[in-house]
Design a protein around this motif. Structure first.
Motif, PDB file in Angstrom:
ATOM      1  N   ASP B 283       0.905  -1.085  -0.106  1.00 30.64           N
ATOM      2  CA  ASP B 283       0.103  -0.084  -0.064  1.00 30.64           C
ATOM      3  C   ASP B 283       0.874   1.273   0.121  1.00 30.64           C
ATOM      4  O   ASP B 283       0.328   2.364  -0.444  1.00 30.64           O
ATOM      5  N   ARG B 284       2.084   1.053   0.466  1.00 34.38           N
ATOM      6  CA  ARG B 284       2.854   2.244   0.422  1.00 34.38           C
ATOM      7  C   ARG B 284       3.468   2.639  -0.949  1.00 34.38           C
ATOM      8  O   ARG B 284       3.973   3.821  -1.314  1.00 34.38           O
ATOM      9  N   VAL B 285       3.226   1.755  -1.897  1.00 36.96           N
ATOM     10  CA  VAL B 285       3.555   1.914  -3.439  1.00 36.96           C
ATOM     11  C   VAL B 285       2.494   2.361  -4.085  1.00 36.96           C
ATOM     12  O   VAL B 285       2.436   3.371  -4.775  1.00 36.96           O
ATOM     13  N   THR B 286       1.203   1.675  -3.636  1.00 37.28           N
ATOM     14  CA  THR B 286       0.113   2.011  -4.504  1.00 37.28           C
ATOM     15  C   THR B 286      -0.815   3.012  -4.479  1.00 37.28           C
ATOM     16  O   THR B 286      -1.423   3.644  -4.778  1.00 37.28           O
ATOM     17  N   GLY B 287      -0.713   3.422  -2.863  1.00 36.34           N
ATOM     18  CA  GLY B 287      -2.027   4.315  -2.451  1.00 36.34           C
ATOM     19  C   GLY B 287      -3.076   3.505  -2.444  1.00 36.34           C
ATOM     20  O   GLY B 287      -3.190   2.379  -2.792  1.00 36.34           O
ATOM     21  N   ARG B 288      -4.273   4.372  -2.965  1.00 40.14           N
ATOM     22  CA  ARG B 288      -5.614   3.875  -3.029  1.00 40.14           C
ATOM     23  C   ARG B 288      -5.506   3.212  -4.437  1.00 40.14           C
ATOM     24  O   ARG B 288      -5.150   3.304  -5.459  1.00 40.14           O
ATOM     25  N   LEU B 289      -5.804   1.819  -4.086  1.00 41.49           N
ATOM     26  CA  LEU B 289      -5.724   0.675  -5.123  1.00 41.49           C
ATOM     27  C   LEU B 289      -6.396   1.138  -6.507  1.00 41.49           C
ATOM     28  O   LEU B 289      -5.820   0.829  -7.649  1.00 41.49           O
ATOM     29  N   ARG B 290      -7.670   1.565  -6.299  1.00 41.21           N
ATOM     30  CA  ARG B 290      -8.216   1.864  -7.610  1.00 41.21           C
ATOM     31  C   ARG B 290      -7.696   2.991  -8.590  1.00 41.21           C
ATOM     32  O   ARG B 290      -7.998   3.176  -9.636  1.00 41.21           O
ATOM     33  N   PRO B 543       8.161  14.448  -1.286  1.00 40.12           N
ATOM     34  CA  PRO B 543       6.629  14.582  -1.195  1.00 40.12           C
ATOM     35  C   PRO B 543       6.021  13.576  -0.325  1.00 40.12           C
ATOM     36  O   PRO B 543       6.722  12.598   0.237  1.00 40.12           O
ATOM     37  N   MET B 544       4.653  13.727  -0.204  1.00 37.12           N
ATOM     38  CA  MET B 544       4.055  12.889   0.613  1.00 37.12           C
ATOM     39  C   MET B 544       2.567  12.510   0.290  1.00 37.12           C
ATOM     40  O   MET B 544       1.870  13.519  -0.164  1.00 37.12           O
ATOM     41  N   ILE B 545       2.351  11.237  -0.180  1.00 35.53           N
ATOM     42  CA  ILE B 545       1.023  10.879  -0.514  1.00 35.53           C
ATOM     43  C   ILE B 545       0.309  10.405   0.715  1.00 35.53           C
ATOM     44  O   ILE B 545       0.827   9.272   1.134  1.00 35.53           O
ATOM     45  N   PRO B 546      -0.731  10.948   1.105  1.00 30.70           N
ATOM     46  CA  PRO B 546      -1.214  10.530   2.423  1.00 30.70           C
ATOM     47  C   PRO B 546      -1.810   8.978   2.413  1.00 30.70           C
ATOM     48  O   PRO B 546      -2.214   8.658   1.224  1.00 30.70           O
ATOM     49  N   ALA B 547      -1.845   8.308   3.413  1.00 31.89           N
ATOM     50  CA  ALA B 547      -2.112   6.916   3.563  1.00 31.89           C
ATOM     51  C   ALA B 547      -3.627   6.713   2.976  1.00 31.89           C
ATOM     52  O   ALA B 547      -4.401   7.674   3.224  1.00 31.89           O
ATOM     53  N   GLY B 548      -3.653   5.839   2.262  1.00 35.17           N
ATOM     54  CA  GLY B 548      -4.799   5.552   1.463  1.00 35.17           C
ATOM     55  C   GLY B 548      -5.575   6.502   0.262  1.00 35.17           C
ATOM     56  O   GLY B 548      -6.502   6.420  -0.312  1.00 35.17           O
ATOM     57  N   GLU B 549      -4.522   7.520  -0.084  1.00 33.97           N
ATOM     58  CA  GLU B 549      -4.927   8.343  -1.020  1.00 33.97           C
ATOM     59  C   GLU B 549      -4.042   8.060  -2.304  1.00 33.97           C
ATOM     60  O   GLU B 549      -3.224   7.096  -2.301  1.00 33.97           O
ATOM     61  N   SER B 550      -3.914   8.950  -3.077  1.00 32.46           N
ATOM     62  CA  SER B 550      -3.405   8.673  -4.495  1.00 32.46           C
ATOM     63  C   SER B 550      -2.687   9.861  -5.130  1.00 32.46           C
ATOM     64  O   SER B 550      -2.472  10.725  -4.402  1.00 32.46           O
ATOM     65  N   VAL B 551      -1.896   9.466  -6.219  1.00 30.28           N
ATOM     66  CA  VAL B 551      -1.146  10.538  -6.631  1.00 30.28           C
ATOM     67  C   VAL B 551      -1.655  11.931  -6.664  1.00 30.28           C
ATOM     68  O   VAL B 551      -0.907  12.927  -6.540  1.00 30.28           O
TER      69      VAL B 551
END
Lengths: 192, 567
Positions: B283-290, B543-551
């Protein structure tokens, strides 16, 4: 079979008969959040190997994960997903039902209709043994309920592919086998 | 000649080519140590905590590619191994942990220092054994090493009751081979799957290779480079995939994900094909899966069939050993030059210069990492803990050689940096090894500085000391209304004096100008050194993509006031 909106799947696993193998399997199911509807374990035809039959709820992806994670357990020798196969599936139940001289005859009739057997008769109860698919057992249990079921014990489903199982791709699903490769790593041609 | 169980363990370790193990004795394992003194070929490194023994075995395994070995006694010794074993499991690291158990008649009776360690480690080992018969010892150890290193590697625990180690003797019979029915790790992939993957690569206009730890595990470094160059495909790496592809290669495009470089995340986002090699879509790579790589088809190569389709549905799953698969794949891949796409990735890099370090007189942790990278020519083995320092190391150290970043990626275990660095240095005595710590993680395992001194392990320990659990503080700043509850370390020890207390040199760095001299001084000293870099408390990782979010929700470094366009 559909249950609570989810497909029910039957999976059998041939496992090494070693201490702790049931704990390994149960631990994997719990940790991955898979739900076991029933689990039956017993000796197989091969010495040193046991066979487990699982009934699990879930969609296709979930069941693929179950078989994949099961396959990673070192003590698991072979997995078969029987979901899309012609199978024979059976469960055995013992039902202790309240009886009185007045209703005994009616209960015996039901037992005969279901081709079940009375295996113990007491003054106020009798024990009925029934073998069949879950639906049949449920049906008898429902009919017996008005008399008062004091105790019921079910084994969970055991299942087997009809005909000759040898050589079937689905029966040779273990890590790294060809059957496994084709089954687990199905190419998703949609959008390819 | 019949041997005791303890002697059988030692003989088995020798047969497996083990020459070093990390451990800490206690009652139930003592018979093994009784035999160990008669096996000088087996170097034992005495740790100060069993967690360090497990993590040192992990660092050793990752640095060398061989199985790491650790030993501990029953009960608390065994439970202290657990964090290290769990970390090795998450990161697919081959270690064999040998634990003593109470004597067989005492098992199940809540004996002193009894604990069901095979039960505890069921979900965090690849497999484990409780050996109840001395005749089973040699086969169990042979199997343990085989299972640990083959297929997708992982930790294996062997639990041995004291009376099996000490009681009746048995002939030492080393099994010729291992036969585990149903365990056949894949090698070559199915040809049809490889052909589909090759077709997708040949059709792609905007392909990206997403390389993970599997590249390093299967030694596919060279094959990866060939694939990338053959079809001119930019390569991004996961955290554990760092050093699988040289950072100074023109096709290297950074690390995507939560704290990855913006251009790497954007490249994945804009790609029309993601070629995922030996990685598991964490999940640290993908962020929100969809929202992960929404325009892309996915090729997923992995040796573990349960990883395929687990998090991301692959269009072309390929089951096999990565090195074998890449060798199958290479001849089928057409030579291509994705000029437009490479230009696009280059312009993303220019527009989002995530690695630019602010021009300031302040001592920035990013600058420390960049200096360390320059002074070691990007060729040191970098061992990190978990948190901000880990991300700064991943971002700003220019890794040039394979297997040079060792970090607790999956489990994210703080305190990993000190013992894992010891293991890495023991495994690679000719390499420069730097342990990069935060002040939080360092205090979890710093007792093992004594191990470094005692066993003469020349590791350089850098602390990026901000006096706070930095990554947790950053989350509090961003997501918990700046409520800095329980993150400030207001009573840190003096790390320089601490180093001196262990009998080694400590250096404190407070100014930017001292960074390079301190690193050089540390490397000139022939032994362990602690360098305490005092940095400010509120430096954040961008940078930071918050957990569960996306690019789309990526936060980049805010520009300093009055300056445009600097991130």
């Amino acid at each position: 079979m559909v249950y609570n909106g989810h497909q029910q799947h039957t999976i059998t696993a041939l496992v090494q008969d070693k201490p702790g193998v049931l704990a390994r399997v149960a631990s994997m199911f719990r940790r991955r959040g898979f739900n076991i509807v029933s689990l039956a374990v017993g000796n197989s035809e091969q010495p040193g190997l046991s066979r487990m039959t699982f009934v699990v709820n879930g969609d296709r992806d979930t069941v693929d994960q179950v078989t994949g994670q099961l396959g990673k357990l070192i003590d698991v020798v072979r997995i078969s997903d029987l979901s899309d196969q012609e199978t024979v599936a059976r469960e055995l139940a013992l039902i202790k039902v309240e009886t009185s001289p007045a209703n005994r005859g009616e209960i015996v009739q039901l037992v005969n209709l279901f081709r079940a057997a009375i295996v113990d008769v007491g003054a106020k109860s009798m024990v009925i043994e029934i073998t069949g698919e879950e639906d049949k057992i449920n049906a008898l249990a429902n009919l017996l309920a008005p008399f008062g079921i004091k105790e019921m014990m079910r084994t969970g489903r055991v299942a087997m592919v009809r005909g000759q199982a040898e050589g079937r791709v689905s029966d040779s699903v273990g890590i790294g086998r060809r059957g496994d490769i084709m089954d687990r790593a199905r190419v998703n041609y949609e959008g390819v | 000649m019949k041997l005791t169980g303890a002697e059988i363990v030692c003989e088995s370790l020798l047969k497996e080519g083990v020459d070093v193990m990390f451990g800490l004795p206690g009652g139930a394992i003592l018979p093994l140590y009784g035999a160990l003194s008669r096996y000088p070929q087996l170097r034992h490194i005495l740790c100060r905590h069993e967690q360090a023994a497990a993590m040192a075995a992990d660092g050793y395994a990752r640095a060398t590619g061989r199985v790491g070995v650790c030993a501990a006694t029953s009960g608390p010794g065994a439970t202290n191994l657990v964090t290290g074993i769990a970390s090795a499991h998450m990161d697919s690291v081959p270690i064999v942990a040998i634990t003593g158990q109470v004597p067989r008649p005492a098992i199940g009776r809540d004996a002193f220092q009894e604990c069901d360690v095979t039960g505890i480690t069921l979900p965090i080992t690849k497999h484990n054994y409780l050996v109840m018969d001395v005749a089973d010892l040699a086969p169990a150890i042979k199997e343990a090493f085989y299972v640990a290193r083959t297929g997708r590697p992982g930790p294996v625990l062997v639990d041995i009751p004291k009376d099996v180690l000490l009681g009746e003797r048995a002939e030492f019979v080393w099994p010729e081979q291992v036969n585990i029915p149903g365990y056949n790790p894949p090698q070559d992939a199915d040809r049809e799957q490889v052909a589909v993957a090759a077709r997708l690569i040949n059709e792609a206009e905007r392909p990206v290779i997403l390389a993970g730890h599997g590249v390093l595990i299967s030694h596919a470094y060279e094959e990866l480079r060939q694939l990338a160059e053959r079809a001119q495909i930019p390569v991004v790496t996961t955290l554990l995939g760092i050093s699988a592809f040289p950072t100074d290669h023109y096709l290297h495009a950074g690390m995507p994900g939560m704290h990855g470089m913006a251009y790497a995340s954007l490249a994945v986002d804009q790609a029309d094909l993601v070629i995922a090699l030996g990685m598991r879509f964490d999940d640290r790579v993908t962020g929100r899966l969809r929202d992960f790589a929404p325009r892309a088809r996915i090729i997923h190569v992995d040796i573990d069939p349960s990883e395929l389709h687990k998090n991301i549905k692959a269009n072309a799953p390929v089951l096999g050993d990565l090195k074998c698969v890449l060798r199958q794949l290479l001849p089928l891949v057409e030579r291509r030059v994705h000029m437009e796409w490479l230009r696009r990735v280059d312009s993303l890099r220019a527009e989002h210069p995530s690695l630019r370090i602010r021009d300031t007189e302040a001592l920035l942790p990013q600058y420390v990492m960049q200096q360390l990278s320059e002074l070691t020519d990007g060729k040191a083995i970098i061992v990190t803990g978990v948190g901000q320092h880990q991300m700064w190391a991943a971002q700003h150290y220019g890794f040039k050689e394979p297997n040079t970043l060792i970090t607790s990626g999956g489990l994210g275990a703080m305190g990993f940096e000190v013992p894992a660095a010891l293991g890495a240095k023991v495994g690679c005595p000719d390499r420069t090894v730097w342990s990069i710590a935060g002040d939080g993680g360092f205090q979890m395992t710093m007792c093992d500085l004594a191990t470094a001194v005692e066993s003469g392990i020349n590791v350089k320990f850098a602390i990026l000391n901000n006096g706070v659990l930095g990554m947790v503080r950053q989350w509090q700043e961003f997501f918990y209304n700046k409520d800095y509850c329980a993150t400030v370390y207001s009573a840190n020890p003096d790390f320089v004096k601490l180093a001196e207390a262990f009998g080694i040199t400590g250096i404190r760095v407070k100014d930017k100008s001292q960074v390079a001299p301190a690193i050089q001084q540390a490397m000139a000293i022939p032994g362990p050194v602690v360098v305490d870099f005092v940095i400010k408390q509120d430096e954040n990782v961008y940078p930071m993509i918050p957990a569960g979010e996306s690019v789309g929700e990526m936060m980049e470094e805010p520009a300093p006031e009055g300056v445009q366009g600097i991130r």
